[in-house]
Scaffold this motif. Structure first.
Motif, mmCIF file in Angstrom:
data_model
loop_
_atom_site.group_PDB
_atom_site.id
_atom_site.type_symbol
_atom_site.label_atom_id
_atom_site.label_comp_id
_atom_site.label_asym_id
_atom_site.label_seq_id
_atom_site.Cartn_x
_atom_site.Cartn_y
_atom_site.Cartn_z
ATOM 1 N N THR A 100 0.884 -1.175 0.015
ATOM 2 C CA THR A 100 -0.031 -0.082 0.190
ATOM 3 C C THR A 100 0.963 1.367 0.035
ATOM 4 O O THR A 100 2.233 1.013 0.204
ATOM 5 C CB THR A 100 -1.043 -0.045 1.082
ATOM 6 O OG1 THR A 100 -0.073 0.091 2.421
ATOM 7 C CG2 THR A 100 -1.727 -0.934 1.279
ATOM 8 N N LYS A 101 0.241 2.393 -0.016
ATOM 9 C CA LYS A 101 1.073 3.740 -0.112
ATOM 10 C C LYS A 101 1.821 3.877 1.333
ATOM 11 O O LYS A 101 1.386 3.415 2.123
ATOM 12 C CB LYS A 101 0.278 4.760 -0.351
ATOM 13 C CG LYS A 101 -0.267 5.065 -1.700
ATOM 14 C CD LYS A 101 -1.016 6.227 -2.074
ATOM 15 C CE LYS A 101 -1.476 6.172 -3.531
ATOM 16 N NZ LYS A 101 -2.097 7.544 -3.830
ATOM 17 N N GLU A 129 1.348 2.855 -9.354
ATOM 18 C CA GLU A 129 0.763 3.835 -8.570
ATOM 19 C C GLU A 129 1.680 3.994 -7.265
ATOM 20 O O GLU A 129 2.178 4.963 -6.747
ATOM 21 C CB GLU A 129 -0.506 4.212 -8.464
ATOM 22 C CG GLU A 129 -1.033 5.148 -7.439
ATOM 23 C CD GLU A 129 -2.512 5.210 -7.546
ATOM 24 O OE1 GLU A 129 -3.107 5.928 -6.756
ATOM 25 O OE2 GLU A 129 -3.257 4.321 -7.847
ATOM 26 N N ILE A 130 1.784 2.710 -6.572
ATOM 27 C CA ILE A 130 2.354 2.588 -5.401
ATOM 28 C C ILE A 130 3.794 2.823 -5.496
ATOM 29 O O ILE A 130 4.541 3.496 -4.689
ATOM 30 C CB ILE A 130 2.000 1.219 -4.610
ATOM 31 C CG1 ILE A 130 0.595 1.076 -4.365
ATOM 32 C CG2 ILE A 130 2.664 1.108 -3.276
ATOM 33 C CD1 ILE A 130 -0.037 -0.095 -3.878
ATOM 34 N N ARG A 132 5.388 4.564 -7.385
ATOM 35 C CA ARG A 132 5.653 6.097 -7.643
ATOM 36 C C ARG A 132 5.488 6.887 -6.197
ATOM 37 O O ARG A 132 6.589 7.861 -6.163
ATOM 38 C CB ARG A 132 4.600 6.663 -8.762
ATOM 39 C CG ARG A 132 5.087 6.305 -10.093
ATOM 40 C CD ARG A 132 4.090 7.374 -10.992
ATOM 41 N NE ARG A 132 2.703 7.178 -10.970
ATOM 42 C CZ ARG A 132 1.991 6.273 -11.791
ATOM 43 N NH1 ARG A 132 2.844 5.523 -12.463
ATOM 44 N NH2 ARG A 132 0.634 6.033 -11.386
ATOM 45 N N ALA A 133 4.689 6.393 -5.233
ATOM 46 C CA ALA A 133 4.332 6.980 -4.238
ATOM 47 C C ALA A 133 5.655 6.504 -3.172
ATOM 48 O O ALA A 133 6.066 7.382 -2.403
ATOM 49 C CB ALA A 133 3.159 6.456 -3.435
ATOM 50 N N VAL A 134 6.147 5.568 -3.457
ATOM 51 C CA VAL A 134 7.484 5.090 -2.638
ATOM 52 C C VAL A 134 8.730 6.022 -2.939
ATOM 53 O O VAL A 134 9.285 6.316 -2.324
ATOM 54 C CB VAL A 134 7.609 3.664 -3.016
ATOM 55 C CG1 VAL A 134 9.055 3.148 -2.223
ATOM 56 C CG2 VAL A 134 6.557 2.741 -2.251
ATOM 57 N N ASP A 136 8.455 8.849 -4.446
ATOM 58 C CA ASP A 136 8.254 10.379 -4.085
ATOM 59 C C ASP A 136 8.470 10.330 -2.430
ATOM 60 O O ASP A 136 9.366 11.437 -2.105
ATOM 61 C CB ASP A 136 6.839 10.470 -4.199
ATOM 62 C CG ASP A 136 6.663 10.806 -5.642
ATOM 63 O OD1 ASP A 136 7.539 10.924 -6.560
ATOM 64 O OD2 ASP A 136 5.392 10.852 -6.106
ATOM 65 N N ASP A 137 8.424 9.396 -1.641
ATOM 66 C CA ASP A 137 8.170 9.445 -0.211
ATOM 67 C C ASP A 137 9.828 9.075 0.226
ATOM 68 O O ASP A 137 10.484 9.559 1.207
ATOM 69 C CB ASP A 137 7.602 8.590 0.449
ATOM 70 C CG ASP A 137 6.256 9.280 0.565
ATOM 71 O OD1 ASP A 137 5.723 10.570 0.102
ATOM 72 O OD2 ASP A 137 5.190 8.794 1.028
#
Length: 390
Positions: A100-101, A129-130, A132-134, A136-137
């Motif tokens: 998950t995100k 999508e997940i 890309r979130a990883v 970014d964070d």
């Protein structure tokens, strides 16, 4: 030695972390190509760390460590998370799994891995999508896999191979003390703790290392040592003994022969010999009111003359006084409050990987407590440490 015979302590340890139901166990099955780990849609299926010894191409002999989710809840969940945290000390490489995100728990765990300088691979068990979130964070491009379909595993293994520390597998027990064709005599008393019909692991590994370096290896028990020396055309270049008979062997050895022990060799091979030698100096500063911690890496039924529980405490109390308090821990237990001790004496660590031993040295240093090793401590206590090769 074949891969199937590689001792677990000599294998690359890969620990897998993530939230509950992130697919850690499924990922292990995908990596190994077997149903090695129990999987379930029920959160918290993996309760305690599970160790899977495998041969994984192209990594070689490995131990995969499956762990409980670090987001577990409640009193029992907190205990599971603590068990998961204990595995950090053993990880040569860590895999952090996302399904998950990202949340704060993953960020905190990633920060802890960075603090321990553990090479870490971020793996998304899900969609882009997940991923890309990883990215970014965390500022790191993760590897994306589908563990259930076993897709993306080749990319993951390639990325893991790139993270293997350069020093892993490069150490030798004996190469710094011998040359090709040197004669080396091993003194190997077979006490009650030795497995029936077999040699103990440090003896086996030392013999193999000597053979790999083309040395002429002679083995004897303490009782046979005089005859073994007489049978040789010239004194051996090196004598390696069990630390428990250091004193007796030192009296019998030729002046030309160097002397060390299996435990001292493992002090360098698995740990930090300089730290262990410095730690041994604390023996001279011990007071009868002090506490000493004896730390063993394996668990076994204590025998009458157990080296950690009987012999070393006896030598310490003979030097310092009968009031000296000596605590003993075994296996993965190491104690949460090391600061109460004036000295830690660790076993050779033959059942631990090097990362684990180094983590214990680091923990002792952080607590401000000197740490040494069985063989180094015994040599210090009987007054021959300056004569010992390491």
């Amino acid at each position: 030695m074949s891969f199937n015979e590689t001792p677990r302590a000599e294998r690359l340890h890969i620990a897998i972390y993530g939230k509950r139901n992130s697919g850690k166990s499924t990922l292990i099955n995908a990596i190994t190509g077997q149903e090695r780990a129990i999987t379930s849609p029920v959160a918290g299926t993996t309760a305690d760390p599970v160790y899977q010894a495998m041969e994984i191409h192209p990594l070689g002999p490995c131990v995969l460590i499956d762990t409980a989710g670090f987001d577990d809840e409640g009193d029992l969940g907190a205990l599971r998370v603590e068990k998961t945290r204990d595995t950090l000390a053993q990880a040569d490489i860590a895999i952090l799994v996302f399904r998950t995100k990202p949340i704060d728990a993953e960020k905190a765990w990633f920060a802890e891995l960075k603090a321990k300088k553990s090479p870490t691979l971020l793996v998304v068990n899900g969609n882009e999508e997940i991923a890309r979130a990883v990215e970014d964070d965390f500022g790191v491009v993760p590897i994306t896999v589908d563990a259930e379909k076993r897709e993306g595993i080749d990319r993951l293994l390639h990325a893991l191979t790139a993270l293997v520390p350069e020093s892993f597998g490069a150490q030798s027990l004996i190469s710094h003390l011998v040359s090709k064709k040197d004669v080396v005599l091993l003194v190997m008393p077979q006490d009650k703790q030795a497995p029936k019909g077999r040699l103990i692991l440090p003896q086996v590994q030392t013999i193999r290392d000597l053979l790999d370096h083309a040395c002429i290896t002679v083995c004897a028990t303490l009782e046979e040592l005089p005859e073994a020396l007489s049978a040789l055309a010239k004194p051996p270049k090196l004598i390696i003994t069990d630390s428990q008979v250091f004193r007796e062997v030192a009296k019998l050895k030729p002046n030309e022969s160097k002397l060390t022990s299996f435990s001292v060799l493992f002090a360098r091979y698995k740990g930090d010999i300089a730290a262990f030698r410095a730690g041994a100096d604390a023996i001279d500063r011990l007071k009868e009111s002090d506490r000493v911690l004896i730390a063993e890496s394996c668990t076994h039924k204590a025998q009458d003359e157990d080296i950690g529980r009987v012999k070393i405490p006896r030598l310490l109390r003979k030097k310092v006084g009968e009031g000296l308090q000596v605590d003993v821990v075994a296996g993965r237990d190491f104690g949460r409050d090391l600061s109460q001790y004036a000295l830690i004496i660790h076993c050779g660590g033959c059942m631990m990987n090097r990362a684990f031993v180094l983590s214990r040295i680091a923990a002792a240093k952080e607590a401000g407590v000197p740490i040494t090793n069985y063989g180094v401590a015994i040599a210090k206590l009987i007054g021959i440490l300056d004569e010992i090769e390491d």
